[in-house]
Design an enzyme around this catalytic site. Structure first.
Site, short mmCIF file in Angstrom:
data_model
loop_
_atom_site.label_atom_id
_atom_site.label_comp_id
_atom_site.label_asym_id
_atom_site.label_seq_id
_atom_site.Cartn_x
_atom_site.Cartn_y
_atom_site.Cartn_z
N ILE A 141 0.84 -1.19 0.00
CA ILE A 141 0.00 0.00 0.00
C ILE A 141 0.88 1.25 0.00
CG2 ILE A 141 -0.24 -0.11 2.53
CD1 ILE A 141 -3.09 1.12 2.17
N CYS A 142 0.38 2.29 -0.66
CA CYS A 142 1.01 3.60 -0.66
C CYS A 142 2.46 3.51 -1.16
CB CYS A 142 0.91 4.21 0.75
SG CYS A 142 1.26 5.97 0.84
N ALA A 143 3.40 4.04 -0.43
CA ALA A 143 4.79 4.09 -0.89
C ALA A 143 5.41 2.71 -1.09
CB ALA A 143 5.64 4.91 0.07
N THR B 44 4.21 0.41 -2.78
CA THR B 44 4.00 0.05 -4.18
C THR B 44 5.19 0.49 -5.03
OG1 THR B 44 2.81 2.11 -4.67
CG2 THR B 44 1.48 0.20 -3.98
N ALA C 87 -2.45 -0.86 -3.37
CA ALA C 87 -3.49 0.09 -2.94
C ALA C 87 -2.93 1.49 -2.80
CB ALA C 87 -4.10 -0.36 -1.61
#
Length: 193
Positions: free
Chosen positions: A102-104, A106, A155
């Site tokens: 999720i977020c960074a 990714t 995400a």
């Protein structure tokens, strides 16, 4: 009942809210073994100031036991300060295990090439391209809060509830109807009997 093992990688400054809907649901399930780990097994402090003592060090994680690896976000990914997990992630990926970012986090998957040939999302396409210069998956980018494709779950950082839902589905934690009921409660404040 087959026990499913979920491992969450923690590091100094991880974004604690991004897994805050996920962990309580997994922790209370008898069919889930939930473990946290850090690179060296030492305690860390989340972005929100929570001091966490992990269950394990990276060296104690047995790749063959992992059902799902969860990678929460945090600026350490953007600053390329996360070192030491490449081998575990590669082993899990090659074994077909689920990796959820999720977020960074990714950007790590993007930089390492895991997103080049599967549908995925992140905080924004331009963000992903700027933080992960080696990323080549632009044609598979989805403007969505959360995406599951094969064994990868990605995400947006504003989507901890959607992230949790995708992991619940992958683990077959509950029926689709029960997961949707949970989603409606936490996302929209709607509870139906």
């Amino acid at each position: 009942m087959e026990l499913k093992h979920v491992y969450i990688f923690l590091f100094d400054g991880y974004s604690d809210w991004e897994i805050s809907y996920l962990t309580p649901e997994l922790f209370k399930e008898e069919k889930i073994s939930l473990k946290t780990f850090t690179i060296n097994g030492a305690a860390i402090t989340s972005m929100g100031g929570l001091k966490i003592t992990p269950d394990l060090s990276l060296a104690q994680v047995k790749a063959e036991e992992v059902s799902v690896l969860v990678l929460p976000g945090g600026t350490a990914w953007e600053e390329h300060k996360i070192e030491g997990i490449d081998e575990l992630v590669a082993d899990l990926y090659q074994a077909g295990k689920t990796i959820a970012a999720i977020c960074a986090a990714t950007t790590y998957l993007g930089e390492k090439g895991y997103l080049d040939s599967v549908k995925h999302t992140s905080n924004d396409l331009d963000y992903l391209k700027s933080v992960a210069p080696a990323y080549k998956g632009e044609h598979n980018y989805q403007q969505a809060l959360a995406v599951t494709a094969h064994q990868l779950i990605t995400a947006n950082g504003i989507a901890p509830i959607e992230f949790a839902v995708e992991i619940f589905k992958k683990l077959e934690l509950h029926s689709e109807a029960a997961i949707e009921k949970w989603f409606q409660l936490f996302k929209n404040g709607i509870w139906s009997e």
